[in-house]
Design a protein around this motif. Sequence first.
Motif, PDB file in Angstrom:
ATOM      1  N   GLU A   1       0.853  -1.261  -0.033  1.00  0.00           N
ATOM      2  CA  GLU A   1      -0.018  -0.124   0.081  1.00  0.00           C
ATOM      3  C   GLU A   1       0.934   1.278   0.134  1.00  0.00           C
ATOM      4  O   GLU A   1       0.628   2.110  -0.763  1.00  0.00           O
ATOM      5  CB  GLU A   1      -0.914   0.169   1.118  1.00  0.00           C
ATOM      6  CG  GLU A   1      -2.003   1.410   1.209  1.00  0.00           C
ATOM      7  CD  GLU A   1      -2.964   1.099   2.052  1.00  0.00           C
ATOM      8  OE1 GLU A   1      -3.895   1.737   1.649  1.00  0.00           O
ATOM      9  OE2 GLU A   1      -3.135   0.041   2.947  1.00  0.00           O
ATOM     10  N   ALA A   2       1.858   1.422   0.747  1.00  0.00           N
ATOM     11  CA  ALA A   2       2.783   2.308   0.830  1.00  0.00           C
ATOM     12  C   ALA A   2       3.544   2.493  -0.770  1.00  0.00           C
ATOM     13  O   ALA A   2       3.348   3.729  -1.070  1.00  0.00           O
ATOM     14  CB  ALA A   2       4.033   2.166   1.841  1.00  0.00           C
ATOM     15  N   ASP A   3       3.866   1.522  -1.227  1.00  0.00           N
ATOM     16  CA  ASP A   3       4.324   1.582  -2.586  1.00  0.00           C
ATOM     17  C   ASP A   3       3.210   2.136  -3.670  1.00  0.00           C
ATOM     18  O   ASP A   3       3.756   3.015  -4.414  1.00  0.00           O
ATOM     19  CB  ASP A   3       4.818   0.361  -2.962  1.00  0.00           C
ATOM     20  CG  ASP A   3       6.199  -0.233  -2.533  1.00  0.00           C
ATOM     21  OD1 ASP A   3       6.718   0.619  -1.457  1.00  0.00           O
ATOM     22  OD2 ASP A   3       6.579  -1.480  -2.579  1.00  0.00           O
ATOM     23  N   ALA A   4       2.092   1.762  -3.447  1.00  0.00           N
ATOM     24  CA  ALA A   4       1.221   2.148  -4.195  1.00  0.00           C
ATOM     25  C   ALA A   4       0.888   3.692  -4.062  1.00  0.00           C
ATOM     26  O   ALA A   4       0.680   4.435  -5.125  1.00  0.00           O
ATOM     27  CB  ALA A   4      -0.149   1.273  -4.197  1.00  0.00           C
ATOM     28  N   LEU A   5       0.434   4.170  -2.800  1.00  0.00           N
ATOM     29  CA  LEU A   5       0.409   5.400  -2.610  1.00  0.00           C
ATOM     30  C   LEU A   5       1.396   6.447  -2.982  1.00  0.00           C
ATOM     31  O   LEU A   5       1.255   7.414  -3.468  1.00  0.00           O
ATOM     32  CB  LEU A   5      -0.121   5.815  -1.182  1.00  0.00           C
ATOM     33  CG  LEU A   5      -0.928   4.945  -0.575  1.00  0.00           C
ATOM     34  CD1 LEU A   5      -1.179   5.292   0.910  1.00  0.00           C
ATOM     35  CD2 LEU A   5      -2.327   5.479  -1.356  1.00  0.00           C
ATOM     36  N   THR A   6       2.798   6.006  -2.999  1.00  0.00           N
ATOM     37  CA  THR A   6       3.833   6.757  -3.519  1.00  0.00           C
ATOM     38  C   THR A   6       3.742   6.812  -5.128  1.00  0.00           C
ATOM     39  O   THR A   6       3.938   7.951  -5.622  1.00  0.00           O
ATOM     40  CB  THR A   6       5.160   5.955  -3.095  1.00  0.00           C
ATOM     41  OG1 THR A   6       5.167   5.867  -1.730  1.00  0.00           O
ATOM     42  CG2 THR A   6       6.278   6.872  -3.725  1.00  0.00           C
ATOM     43  N   LEU A   7       3.423   5.968  -5.702  1.00  0.00           N
ATOM     44  CA  LEU A   7       3.099   5.932  -7.141  1.00  0.00           C
ATOM     45  C   LEU A   7       2.133   7.012  -7.414  1.00  0.00           C
ATOM     46  O   LEU A   7       2.195   7.669  -8.485  1.00  0.00           O
ATOM     47  CB  LEU A   7       3.107   4.288  -7.663  1.00  0.00           C
ATOM     48  CG  LEU A   7       2.160   4.351  -8.958  1.00  0.00           C
ATOM     49  CD1 LEU A   7       3.356   4.978  -9.987  1.00  0.00           C
ATOM     50  CD2 LEU A   7       1.899   3.048  -9.229  1.00  0.00           C
ATOM     51  N   LEU A   8       0.843   6.787  -6.882  1.00  0.00           N
ATOM     52  CA  LEU A   8      -0.371   7.571  -7.161  1.00  0.00           C
ATOM     53  C   LEU A   8      -0.264   8.828  -6.924  1.00  0.00           C
ATOM     54  O   LEU A   8      -0.916   9.698  -7.441  1.00  0.00           O
ATOM     55  CB  LEU A   8      -1.496   6.783  -6.545  1.00  0.00           C
ATOM     56  CG  LEU A   8      -1.913   5.658  -6.799  1.00  0.00           C
ATOM     57  CD1 LEU A   8      -2.607   4.756  -5.709  1.00  0.00           C
ATOM     58  CD2 LEU A   8      -2.421   5.319  -8.110  1.00  0.00           C
ATOM     59  N   ALA A   9       0.914   9.324  -5.975  1.00  0.00           N
ATOM     60  CA  ALA A   9       1.022  10.802  -5.610  1.00  0.00           C
ATOM     61  C   ALA A   9       1.307  11.436  -7.079  1.00  0.00           C
ATOM     62  O   ALA A   9       1.009  12.697  -7.036  1.00  0.00           O
ATOM     63  CB  ALA A   9       2.091  10.721  -4.870  1.00  0.00           C
TER      64      ALA A   9
END
Length: 312
Positions: free
Chosen positions: A74-82
């Motif tokens: 989830e942390a990786d995904a939120l970083t990407l989605l930023a």
Amino acid sequence: MVTNHDPTARPLTFAWVSRHLVAGERIVSTRSLHGGITAEMRNLTIGTQYGNIRHLVLRTFVDVENAADSLGREADALTLLAGTDVPAPALVAVDATAVECEHPSLLMTHLPGRTVLDDEGLETRIRLLARQLVAIHALRPAERPREYVALTTAETVVVPRNADAGVWAAAIDVIRRPAPPYEGRFLHRDFQPGNVLFEASGAARLTGVVDWAATSWGPTDLDVAHCSINLALLHGPEWGLRFADEYEKAGGVLAATASDRLYWKVRDALASSEELAVVSQPWREAGRPDLTTQAVEERLDAYVTALLSSQL
């Protein structure tokens, strides 16, 4: 409900949160968020040094297997989605292995809006859901998330009470065959109405997509199938059957053949058979007391029957 902030409840976690606040800020109060199945969710009201408030969301996994993996993804995904137009929370901090917190935790920004699970306005929402899912599948991350995982087998399917044994045997036979070939895409992997927010004044605008802990790489059909079965259980089989059409109208691309599309639809529908009681409980807590376990069992049976009938 809103509760007074009690730092003695989880002193390590609240101390960790405080270390990631802006200078002069403090936790004023907390409120439990309902609807989560695997994680405890809390809305944190943060007081600023200028007398204003802002909100953060704390996601905590207590005694959950593979919590570190889920929070890391989830942390990786939120970083990407930023860096995209997808309305997702911004990552503030993550302690996936509970080095500093009592339990694995993730801190993120709070998005406006609310989940909408009732039938009113569904005609509009289903189109918004389809458009948003197309946008998610259009993302091309520099580093792919892990390949999707589908755990349901012919042996783990739970046939609903009073279901037609012949229909369900045919459905189970569908997932006995190997998965069809596919062109991989970025998947949310739990895209459904419970993880989508709409503006509080109505449902005419989608304001956020949450719960990115299962982000994967796989066929677009799998995300569409997952949203379809949730729509079928929440609102009736006809809405589940309709979602794939809305997705294509919005520009999405699904498997080329009817048999391949059927495979993914049936696979996710049968996967839901294993957890109907768990899934329906938060729906009832969110204002849908009509969605008893029996009611969703009947809708699942009707949806699977409709899927098989469409191929005859």
